[in-house]
Scaffold this motif. Structure first.
Motif, short mmCIF file in Angstrom:
data_model
loop_
_atom_site.label_atom_id
_atom_site.label_comp_id
_atom_site.label_asym_id
_atom_site.label_seq_id
_atom_site.Cartn_x
_atom_site.Cartn_y
_atom_site.Cartn_z
N SER A 131 37.78 7.36 22.58
CA SER A 131 38.47 8.75 22.92
C SER A 131 39.03 8.67 24.57
N GLN A 132 38.28 8.23 25.17
CA GLN A 132 38.73 8.07 26.67
C GLN A 132 39.68 7.10 26.72
N LEU A 133 39.88 6.33 25.88
CA LEU A 133 40.88 5.21 26.37
C LEU A 133 42.42 5.72 25.68
N CYS A 134 42.13 6.64 24.59
CA CYS A 134 43.27 7.47 23.86
C CYS A 134 44.10 8.36 24.91
N GLY A 135 43.07 9.11 25.63
CA GLY A 135 43.79 9.89 26.59
C GLY A 135 44.44 9.16 27.85
N ALA A 136 43.82 8.10 28.34
CA ALA A 136 44.33 7.16 29.33
C ALA A 136 45.74 6.56 29.25
N LEU A 137 45.66 6.04 27.69
CA LEU A 137 46.87 5.45 27.47
C LEU A 137 48.05 6.35 27.14
N SER A 138 47.66 7.70 26.34
CA SER A 138 48.76 8.38 26.19
C SER A 138 49.24 9.15 27.42
N HIS A 139 48.33 9.34 28.43
CA HIS A 139 49.10 9.70 29.83
C HIS A 139 50.00 8.58 30.33
N LEU A 143 54.28 8.99 30.64
CA LEU A 143 55.14 8.94 32.13
C LEU A 143 56.08 7.59 31.91
N GLY A 144 56.00 7.14 30.74
CA GLY A 144 57.02 6.19 30.39
C GLY A 144 56.42 4.81 30.67
N PHE A 145 55.17 4.53 30.85
CA PHE A 145 54.38 3.19 31.45
C PHE A 145 53.98 2.79 30.28
N VAL A 146 53.81 1.54 29.92
CA VAL A 146 53.09 0.69 29.07
C VAL A 146 51.94 -0.20 29.95
N HIS A 147 50.71 -0.11 29.54
CA HIS A 147 49.75 -0.89 30.26
C HIS A 147 49.70 -2.54 30.27
N ARG A 148 49.76 -2.75 28.73
CA ARG A 148 50.20 -4.13 28.53
C ARG A 148 48.90 -5.23 28.72
N ASP A 149 47.55 -4.85 29.02
CA ASP A 149 46.57 -5.71 29.33
C ASP A 149 45.20 -5.04 29.14
N LEU A 150 45.04 -4.09 28.10
CA LEU A 150 43.89 -3.71 27.69
C LEU A 150 42.92 -4.73 26.99
N PRO A 229 55.22 1.00 23.76
CA PRO A 229 53.85 1.54 23.80
C PRO A 229 52.74 0.90 22.68
N SER A 230 53.42 0.36 21.59
CA SER A 230 52.81 -0.21 20.47
C SER A 230 51.93 -1.32 20.82
N THR A 231 52.26 -1.95 21.89
CA THR A 231 51.48 -3.14 22.31
C THR A 231 50.12 -2.71 22.75
N ASP A 232 50.00 -1.62 23.43
CA ASP A 232 48.78 -0.98 23.75
C ASP A 232 47.94 -0.35 22.56
N THR A 233 48.65 0.03 21.58
CA THR A 233 48.01 0.52 20.46
C THR A 233 47.45 -0.65 19.47
N TRP A 234 47.93 -1.89 19.68
CA TRP A 234 47.32 -2.85 18.80
C TRP A 234 46.06 -3.46 19.66
N ALA A 235 46.15 -3.73 21.04
CA ALA A 235 44.99 -3.99 21.72
C ALA A 235 44.01 -2.92 21.54
#
Length: 370
Positions: A131-139, A143-150, A229-235
């Motif tokens: 739940s918390q990671l969903c919020g963090a990634l959505s944020h 903004l237009g950023f992708v984390h890429r290392d979850l 962003p789908s990269t973060d979803t997979w991770a």
């Protein structure tokens, strides 16, 4: 490029002109090492004047460009305002050997520390983390950023029960749409679409390398792709599986990995009208099944239909069909693990918990702690 990404670049150029040199020991009492990796190291420290605990992140100057250091610092300082993102504290400086910035300290370790091998962690804790990671990634995505290392090592704990976690380590963050060289690496976190680059250099570090399009490298030509962003979803899907089971669903996301192929067959064959079935209709005991379609991939048979839909939504082999992180919230609140499997895992946790407690006690005795 979004307005936030453009602003971040401008902030880095301005900050590069004012980064001050400083001696760490003059202002901080360094307590202990919190973690280290290819980026450098993180130390727990206390501000000598204020008495505030914080984490100091050290980047070796010989292997870190000033701009990449400032980019991670300014991103964390100005854009990571979500409560489940680790935030910088407005302190950045240089030493003769390192670039350093201060960030919030998570005193309970990271997620890797609480996932028992082959057992995982309690389902309630897993759902809280998701739940918390969903919020963090959505944020970040907004903004237009992708984390890429979850991954577990980058999810930090603010308490021992995972009621508050923070996603950190923004060294791999890129603006969505940015062109980067695709890299395939042997890991369950690697997305299926990355296999087009298999045969190139099998090194994650080259993802952030500043190479020119068309440059050679490896057995095949360099493949350039847009960051999505789908990269973060997979991770997130792979991480959720690891939290529940203490293992990964497959060794690597590759066309010659049997466990992944079994999942792929189930995922592809399960798409259809039955996806619209009400997965919440299953009895709370976890006995029945409302699913139709092909046999469930073996590694997912221990989960309820609700959880299976959750995983198929996040782990869709097609990046265009992969859900956004916030869509995973639809599957929270119900039972994810079958009753028999839950009982088995609970028994294993009791056994493993005792072993962990004994090991920790011995380690403390060896250090002379009480």
């Amino acid at each position: 490029m979004t307005a936030a990404a453009e602003l971040l670049d401008e902030m880095c150029h301005l900050a590069a002109q004012s980064l001050a040199p400083m001696d760490t020991s003059d202002h901080f009492q360094v307590v202990k090492l919190l973690g280290e990796g290819s980026y450098g190291k993180v130390m727990l420290a206390v501000h000598r004047l204020r008495g505030t605990p914080m984490a100091l992140k050290f980047f070796p100057r010989e292997s870190t460009s000033l701009f990449s250091f400032l980019r991670e610092y300014n991103l964390s300082l100005s854009f990571c305002t979500h409560p489940s993102l680790t935030r910088a504290l407005g302190i950045a400086y240089s030493t003769p050997s390192h670039y350093v910035f201060a960030q919030q300290a998570s005193l309970f370790g990271d997620l890797y520390d609480v996932i028992l091998p082959e057992v995982g962690m309690e389902e309630d804790s897993c759902q809280r983390v998701v739940s918390q990671l969903c919020g963090a990634l959505s944020h970040l995505h907004a903004l237009g950023f992708v984390h890429r290392d979850l991954k577990p090592e980058n999810v930090f704990l603010c308490d021992s029960a995972c009621r508050w976690v923070k996603l950190g380590d923004f060294g791999m963050v890129k603006a969505a749409g940015t062109k980067v060289p695709e890299v395939w690496y042997s890991s369950p976190y690697c997305t299926p679409e990355s296999e087009v680059a298999r045969g190139n250099e099998d090194s994650r570090s080259s993802q952030s390398a500043a190479a020119e399009p068309g440059a050679g490298g490896g057995k095949t030509g360099r493949v350039w792709v847009a960051v999505e962003p789908s990269t973060d979803t997979w991770a997130l899907g792979v991480l959720a599986y690891a939290m529940l089971t203490g293992a990964h669903p497959w060794a690597e996301t590759a066309s010659d990995c049997r466990s992944y192929l079994r999942y792929r067959e189930w995922s592809d064959g399960a798409k259809g009208p039955h996806d619209e079935l009400d997965v919440w209709a299953e009895p709370r005991g976890g006995g029945g099944s409302v699913e139709e379609g092909p046999p469930v991939a073996p590694q997912f048979a221990c989960f309820t239909p609700l959880a299976r839909c959750f995983f198929r939504t996040l782990l869709d082999p097609s990046p265009r069909l992969r859900a956004r992180p916030e869509e995973a919230l639809n599957y929270l609140g119900g039972e994810w693990v079958m009753e028999k499997e839950r009982a088995r895992l609970e028994e294993e946790r009791k056994k493993s918990g005792g072993k962990v407690a004994i090991r920790n006690m011995k380690e403390k005795e060896g250090r002379g702690e009480r």
